[in-house]
Design a protein around this motif. Structure first.
Motif, PDB file in Angstrom:
ATOM      1  N   GLY A 221       0.829  -1.207   0.000  1.00  0.00           N
ATOM      2  CA  GLY A 221       0.000   0.000   0.000  1.00  0.00           C
ATOM      3  C   GLY A 221       0.861   1.254   0.000  1.00  0.00           C
ATOM      4  O   GLY A 221       0.597   2.213  -0.728  1.00  0.00           O
ATOM      5  N   ARG A 222       1.921   1.220   0.781  1.00  0.00           N
ATOM      6  CA  ARG A 222       2.801   2.386   0.861  1.00  0.00           C
ATOM      7  C   ARG A 222       3.556   2.604  -0.445  1.00  0.00           C
ATOM      8  O   ARG A 222       3.789   3.738  -0.858  1.00  0.00           O
ATOM      9  N   VAL A 223       3.923   1.489  -1.119  1.00  0.00           N
ATOM     10  CA  VAL A 223       4.608   1.612  -2.415  1.00  0.00           C
ATOM     11  C   VAL A 223       3.713   2.372  -3.394  1.00  0.00           C
ATOM     12  O   VAL A 223       4.156   3.316  -4.057  1.00  0.00           O
ATOM     13  N   LEU A 224       2.450   1.979  -3.462  1.00  0.00           N
ATOM     14  CA  LEU A 224       1.530   2.638  -4.397  1.00  0.00           C
ATOM     15  C   LEU A 224       1.330   4.099  -4.012  1.00  0.00           C
ATOM     16  O   LEU A 224       1.272   4.979  -4.875  1.00  0.00           O
ATOM     17  N   ALA A 225       1.240   4.362  -2.716  1.00  0.00           N
ATOM     18  CA  ALA A 225       1.025   5.742  -2.276  1.00  0.00           C
ATOM     19  C   ALA A 225       2.233   6.613  -2.599  1.00  0.00           C
ATOM     20  O   ALA A 225       2.088   7.734  -3.100  1.00  0.00           O
ATOM     21  N   GLU A 226       3.436   6.097  -2.352  1.00  0.00           N
ATOM     22  CA  GLU A 226       4.638   6.886  -2.660  1.00  0.00           C
ATOM     23  C   GLU A 226       4.740   7.135  -4.166  1.00  0.00           C
ATOM     24  O   GLU A 226       5.147   8.217  -4.599  1.00  0.00           O
ATOM     25  N   ALA A 227       4.357   6.119  -4.955  1.00  0.00           N
ATOM     26  CA  ALA A 227       4.368   6.290  -6.408  1.00  0.00           C
ATOM     27  C   ALA A 227       3.356   7.357  -6.819  1.00  0.00           C
ATOM     28  O   ALA A 227       3.612   8.168  -7.719  1.00  0.00           O
ATOM     29  N   ALA A 228       2.220   7.378  -6.140  1.00  0.00           N
ATOM     30  CA  ALA A 228       1.184   8.371  -6.437  1.00  0.00           C
ATOM     31  C   ALA A 228       1.695   9.777  -6.127  1.00  0.00           C
ATOM     32  O   ALA A 228       1.395  10.735  -6.845  1.00  0.00           O
ATOM     33  N   VAL A 229       2.479   9.901  -5.062  1.00  0.00           N
ATOM     34  CA  VAL A 229       3.058  11.214  -4.734  1.00  0.00           C
ATOM     35  C   VAL A 229       4.017  11.637  -5.846  1.00  0.00           C
ATOM     36  O   VAL A 229       4.011  12.790  -6.290  1.00  0.00           O
ATOM     37  N   LEU A 230       4.822  10.670  -6.336  1.00  0.00           N
ATOM     38  CA  LEU A 230       5.745  10.975  -7.444  1.00  0.00           C
ATOM     39  C   LEU A 230       4.975  11.484  -8.660  1.00  0.00           C
ATOM     40  O   LEU A 230       5.447  12.319  -9.413  1.00  0.00           O
ATOM     41  N   ALA A 231       3.752  10.960  -8.821  1.00  0.00           N
ATOM     42  CA  ALA A 231       2.935  11.349  -9.976  1.00  0.00           C
ATOM     43  C   ALA A 231       2.089  12.598  -9.688  1.00  0.00           C
ATOM     44  O   ALA A 231       1.256  12.983 -10.501  1.00  0.00           O
ATOM     45  N   GLY A 232       2.293  13.206  -8.519  1.00  0.00           N
ATOM     46  CA  GLY A 232       1.629  14.475  -8.236  1.00  0.00           C
ATOM     47  C   GLY A 232       0.262  14.374  -7.573  1.00  0.00           C
ATOM     48  O   GLY A 232      -0.481  15.349  -7.531  1.00  0.00           O
ATOM     49  N   TYR A 233      -0.085  13.206  -7.045  1.00  0.00           N
ATOM     50  CA  TYR A 233      -1.387  13.056  -6.381  1.00  0.00           C
ATOM     51  C   TYR A 233      -1.248  13.194  -4.866  1.00  0.00           C
ATOM     52  O   TYR A 233      -0.147  13.228  -4.329  1.00  0.00           O
ATOM     53  N   ARG A 234      -2.394  13.254  -4.198  1.00  0.00           N
ATOM     54  CA  ARG A 234      -2.435  13.248  -2.729  1.00  0.00           C
ATOM     55  C   ARG A 234      -3.116  11.956  -2.277  1.00  0.00           C
ATOM     56  O   ARG A 234      -4.331  11.924  -2.087  1.00  0.00           O
TER      57      ARG A 234
END
Lengths: 194, 624
Positions: free
Chosen positions: A10-23
């Motif tokens: 879950g954290r991997v996906l969330a960190e990737a989402a941050v890289l892509a500019g999401y919250r």
């Protein structure tokens, strides 16, 4: 089930989402999880502030690290908008181990999952990976497979970067990620799901 | 540590800890309990960088008292705990609220667990804020959780009373992006001059009056607080009132329902409630729906407020009191959507339609995944022994239990039969052990772990000795707080710098029980005999059972390879006709090979403890 790997995915996906500019927002259920119970991690990727729980049937993507638990998640969170990538390797429960209940055939579980949502992609750790690392790299393998689909708003390289940052040991997890990615890419070309 | 102004993914608990540091808190006392534990754990990580004091106290009451001590001397303090911990601390809480907390400031963070994911109840601790007449803040997100810590400490310092921040599992254990601020250097803030009158006698009512006056001033501040948000359309028909994380569920449900005439009041300052804000909002609505966890706290307060409204401006209230929203369990977006529809605030379902036939079929395939002791956990051995002894005693055995990993004894053929609060095993045994005169013919066993022993068992142990209760007290001592993640306690093997070990054995010896012995929970046979023979004795018997947490072993790199592997000797195994190891003893490392009709040991899961060797009556489990 099984706690830590689930939470880290879950954290991997969330960190990737941050890289892509999401919250992103991640909902984690643990506590008693260490003791063999079911663990669901909800990941919500967007711009707006939302609660951590996905509403019924509203999951875009379900990553299943175990078939029975994938079915459990699908019953609550899958609908026709959902894509499921799930490991076909079952983890018995204490009662199924002891014969008090019987773990149903994995093929029945997969059939039930795909009846709930047509876009079902069962995956299996390939021979070499299974031999060397067992279930330890399963999370990265499933993440790799998911990265090959277009259900996520992040690029596969962003997810891969996030695996590299969070999953230990790094090398075998990246190998598993790449393996999972290739596995699903090839099946997409062949057009095979279940 | 990340830079000020940057955005970091944090759990609600990490955000609370960060907010505490940014607000200037430098003293933390706490007892671990899910879902609150990570607040203190996060603060402990900063001890090296800041002049910060943080400890795992022996229980929540001691923790709160210690935090008040710091606050009295001018040092800003935080006391995080789980819902049930506040019950333990409540005696002190309902006194220090009147006495005051001095200049330092004291923030109590209580993490409730709606649904009881990791708790034995799902209590709504907000009622403590009402009972203690203390201000309370209920943040909705990780970002807000960090921000309210500033508000909480500020109010506490100005009014010299504790301020409660209430979280729930879904906030504490969710992660989101938090934009962080600066952490300032700690000054040496302690002052010799404690506040005057740190006691409530001889006129507690005067202190009560003063506290109520403070609360009036705080209520006026809460009326204008930017922490509460009120969004409403021009021609609002209906209103939803929510607090904490439920505000996000309500917001999402309203967006999914695609409605244009419903307003949303999201409250963060839930005690004292901003009465004018609420009455202003409800007087414009026809119907008002309450979305909160777990009890109808705001709903009841609002219903009371509405008694002052004229008949024409009082709306219809919908919530837990009307049965529209369940008054138990956790809230979510779907429950809000259903309630909006059931109360006719919206028409359509607003939710995705799932395939009900497929769901019905799928549910038939599901098998449960119950909680269980880890492979090699010695608690299993203790309960295995108790199950055997219960048979030997023709069922004349009662096992009263307690809170910890060993609570799972209730799932293990109900080898442990009762489980309530911390320390309740020996407490209830004190009563059961007096019943012989009423014809009660069972031997009475109380079970508790080491951390629980320090937390809440000592008064009951003294009571048992003093009243000659005829009981056997088993202390399952694995020298760590395993359930919540291996926090140290006074009896832990390794102690932090400056902490000194307190021996459970010495404490028990000081009570002078009628019989005391130390047993080895890894040795099933000798332990079973020890417990059985001890039960035959009269009076207060205490057995300290040296136990092993295999997860703790793994943390300290104890390699199972150091012990010889365990295997099944198929020539001796009775297979399907027996199944005692797999079906009754039940270790996760013992699987069943359906083709061979034999048990099989999983090398991946087995910790090679060998306890199952003694569980097999046919000597078919062996060391290779």
């Amino acid at each position: 089930m099984g706690g830590q790997g689930n939470l880290v995915s879950g954290r991997v996906l969330a960190e990737a989402a941050v890289l892509a500019g999401y919250r992103p927002v991640i909902g984690e259920t643990f506590g008693a999880s260490r003791r063999g119970g079911t663990v669901f991690t909800h990941v919500r990727i967007g711009i707006d502030e939302v609660g951590p729980l996905i509403p019924a049937g509203a999951a875009s993507l379900i990553l299943g690290l175990e078939p029975m638990e994938s079915l459990r998640a699908a019953i609550s969170f899958a609908s026709k908008i959902t894509t499921i990538v799930l490991s076909t390797s079952p983890v018995q429960t204490l009662q199924s181990l002891s014969g008090q209940t019987k773990y149903p055939p994995v093929s029945d579980v997969l059939e039930a999952v795909s009846a709930l949502c047509p876009a079902t992609y069962p995956v299996e750790l390939s021979g070499a990976l299974r031999q060397t690392s067992g279930r330890l790299v399963l999370n990265s393998f499933v993440l790799g497979a998911a990265a090959a689909l277009d259900s996520l708003p992040m690029s596969s390289s962003q997810i891969r970067e996030s695996v590299a940052n969070l999953m230990l040991p790094k090398d075998s997890n990246l190998a598993a990620f790449d393996n999972g990615f290739k596995d699903l890419e090839q099946r997409k070309l062949r057009g095979t799901k279940v | 540590m990340a830079d000020s102004g940057s955005s970091v993914i944090m759990s609600g608990n990490e955000a609370i800890a960060r907010g505490a540091l940014e607000a200037g808190i430098s003293f933390c006392t706490s007892y671990p309990g899910t879902p609150s534990t990570e607040i203190t754990e996060t603060l402990m990580k900063s001890i090296g960088q800041l002049n910060l004091y943080a400890e795992w106290s022996t229980n929540e009451k001691v923790a709160l008292e210690a935090a008040a001590g710091a606050s009295w001397a001018g040092v800003p303090a935080i006391c995080p705990m789980k819902s049930l911990g506040l019950n333990v601390a409540a005696d002190f809480l309902l006194n220090v609220n009147l006495s005051g907390t001095g200049k330092g400031g004291l923030v109590i963070v209580v993490c409730d667990d709606p649904q009881g994911h990791s708790s034995s109840n799902e209590q709504d601790s907000r009622f403590y804020s009402k009972a203690a007449m203390l201000p309370m803040l209920e943040p909705a997100s990780a970002q807000q959780a960090m921000e309210v810590m500033h508000t909480a400490l500020d109010i506490s310092r100005r009014f010299e009373i504790p301020v409660v921040v209430r979280s729930t599992t879904r906030l504490s254990h969710s992660r989101g992006l938090v934009t962080i601020g600066d952490i300032t250097k700690r000054a040496k803030a302690a002052t010799r001059a404690l506040p005057k009158g740190l006691y409530n006698v001889p006129q507690p009512y005067v202190k009560h009056r003063e506290l109520l006056a403070k609360l009036m001033l705080i209520a006026a501040e809460f009326e204008k607080s930017p922490l509460n948000t009120y969004d409403y359309p021009k021609d609002m028909k209906h209103l939803v009132i929510s607090s904490g994380i439920c505000g996000l569920y309500a917001k999402e449900a309203l967006a999914l329902a695609d409605t244009k005439d419903i307003g949303l009041l999201r409250l963060t300052t839930t005690h004292p409630l901003p009465q004018h804000l609420i009455t202003g909002a409800i007087s414009k609505a026809k119907r008002v729906l309450f979305v909160e966890e777990t009890d109808p706290f705001i709903e009841d307060e609002t219903r009371a407020l509405a008694a002052d409204l004229t008949r024409t401006s009082s709306p219809q209230f919908i919530g837990k009191r009307t049965g529209t929203i369940p008054a138990w369990g956790e809230m979510n977006v779907d429950i809000v959507l259903h309630a909006l529809r059931d109360a006719a605030l919206v028409r359509g379902p607003g939710m995705l339609q799932s395939n009900q036939t497929a769901i019905g079929k799928a549910e038939k395939l599901l098998i449960p995944r119950p909680l269980t002791f880890c492979a090699g956990c010695t608690h299993r051995n203790v309960y295995w022994a108790l199950r055997k002894i219960r048979k030997r005693l023709s069922d004349r055995l009662v096992v009263a239990g307690d809170i910890g990993c060993y609570s799972m004894g209730v799932f293990y053929d109900e080898a442990m039969q009762t489980m309530q609060a911390m320390g309740s095993g020996i407490g209830t045994a004190c009563g059961l052990g007096q019943l012989k005169r009423f014809g009660f013919d069972c031997r009475v066993v109380a079970v508790a772990g080491d951390s629980t022993f320090f937390h809440a068992c000592m008064p009951a142990l003294v009571n048992a000795k003093h009243k000659s209760a005829d009981i056997t007290f088993l202390i399952l001592d694995n020298a760590t707080t395993a359930m919540t993640g291996f926090q140290t306690h006074p009896g832990s093997t390794s102690q932090e710098e400056g902490h000194r070990k307190v021996s459970i054995r010495s404490l028990v010896e000081a009570v002078e029980p009628d019989f005391l012995a130390v047993g080895d929970a890894t040795d099933v046979v000798s332990m079973t005999d020890l417990i059985h023979s001890t039960l035959a004795k009269q009076g207060l018997k205490v057995l300290i059972l040296n136990s092993v947490c295999r997860l703790e072993e793994e943390r300290h790199d104890v390699v199972p390879g150091g012990r010889a592997p365990v295997a099944i000797n198929s020539s001796l195994c009775r297979g399907e006709s027996c199944r005692i190891c797999a079906a009754q003893y039940g270790c996760p490392a013992i699987g069943w090979d359906y083709e061979e009709g034999r048990p099989v040991i999983s090398d991946e899961l087995c910790v090679r403890c060998g306890s199952c060797i003694d569980a097999c009556p046919h000597d078919a489990i062996i060391r290779r």
